[in-house]
Design a protein around this motif. Sequence first.
Motif, PDB file in Angstrom:
ATOM      1  N   ARG A  61       0.836  -1.200   0.000  1.00  0.00           N
ATOM      2  CA  ARG A  61       0.000   0.000   0.000  1.00  0.00           C
ATOM      3  C   ARG A  61       0.873   1.254   0.000  1.00  0.00           C
ATOM      4  NH1 ARG A  61      -1.084   4.046   2.709  1.00  0.00           N
ATOM      5  NH2 ARG A  61      -3.091   5.036   2.836  1.00  0.00           N
ATOM      6  N   HIS A  62       1.906   1.243   0.816  1.00  0.00           N
ATOM      7  CA  HIS A  62       2.834   2.375   0.903  1.00  0.00           C
ATOM      8  C   HIS A  62       3.486   2.642  -0.460  1.00  0.00           C
ATOM      9  CE1 HIS A  62       5.831   5.090   2.525  1.00  0.00           C
ATOM     10  NE2 HIS A  62       6.805   4.273   2.206  1.00  0.00           N
ATOM     11  N   LEU A  63       3.903   1.599  -1.133  1.00  0.00           N
ATOM     12  CA  LEU A  63       4.493   1.779  -2.462  1.00  0.00           C
ATOM     13  C   LEU A  63       3.475   2.378  -3.428  1.00  0.00           C
ATOM     14  CD1 LEU A  63       6.569  -1.474  -2.966  1.00  0.00           C
ATOM     15  CD2 LEU A  63       7.437   0.838  -2.773  1.00  0.00           C
ATOM     16  N   ASP A  64       2.293   1.789  -3.482  1.00  0.00           N
ATOM     17  CA  ASP A  64       1.287   2.218  -4.445  1.00  0.00           C
ATOM     18  C   ASP A  64       0.775   3.629  -4.195  1.00  0.00           C
ATOM     19  OD1 ASP A  64       1.506  -0.253  -5.677  1.00  0.00           O
ATOM     20  OD2 ASP A  64      -0.280  -1.081  -4.710  1.00  0.00           O
ATOM     21  N   ARG A  65       0.586   3.997  -2.958  1.00  0.00           N
ATOM     22  CA  ARG A  65      -0.036   5.291  -2.643  1.00  0.00           C
ATOM     23  C   ARG A  65       0.953   6.402  -2.332  1.00  0.00           C
ATOM     24  NH1 ARG A  65      -5.436   3.859   0.819  1.00  0.00           N
ATOM     25  NH2 ARG A  65      -6.331   2.452  -0.722  1.00  0.00           N
TER      26      ARG A  65
END
Length: 178
Positions: A61-65
């Motif tokens: 999630r951290h990577l994507d957002r």
Amino acid sequence: MGRPRAFDEDEAVEAAARLFAVHGFEGTSVDDLVGALGVHRGSLYKVFGSKRGLYLAALRRHLDRDVLPVAAAVAAAGSLPAALAQAAAAYDAGPAAGLLLLAAAERAAADPDAAALVEEGVAALETAVTAVLGPGDTAPGLAEALAATVLGLRLRGRATGGRPAGAAVLALADRLTP
């Protein structure tokens, strides 16, 4: 028939990402997660399988957002100093600060899945810096070195409570720009 899920999975992953970004994987207990997420231990295990499963979901999630949008913005910068300033600001106090760096330092060597996610995030920053450098600037490893400088200075600042990476990165960009 099972009971409906009593929590929002996306909210739980977001809250877990914040905890892991501050305390790391080892410094965040399952009890910490259960308390912060407001879920039962059994529900957490049913949905994510384990603390590691939740951690990997939080890192994804951290990577994507956070991380990949910063890399896209860096790639769109008009100059090397602007790109490095944007990257340093995002990693100093912006959305990309935290979890990626802790994952690189704490989990990547021991967890191949975490290592793959860290590599994806770091490669995105390197690709963004390469895009700003353009085809005429082909010094081998320059983009990788610049990306590592941004991340390394941020990690150092986090570890020592020192100054943000921005000033040092801008000084480097000024030296590299004709």
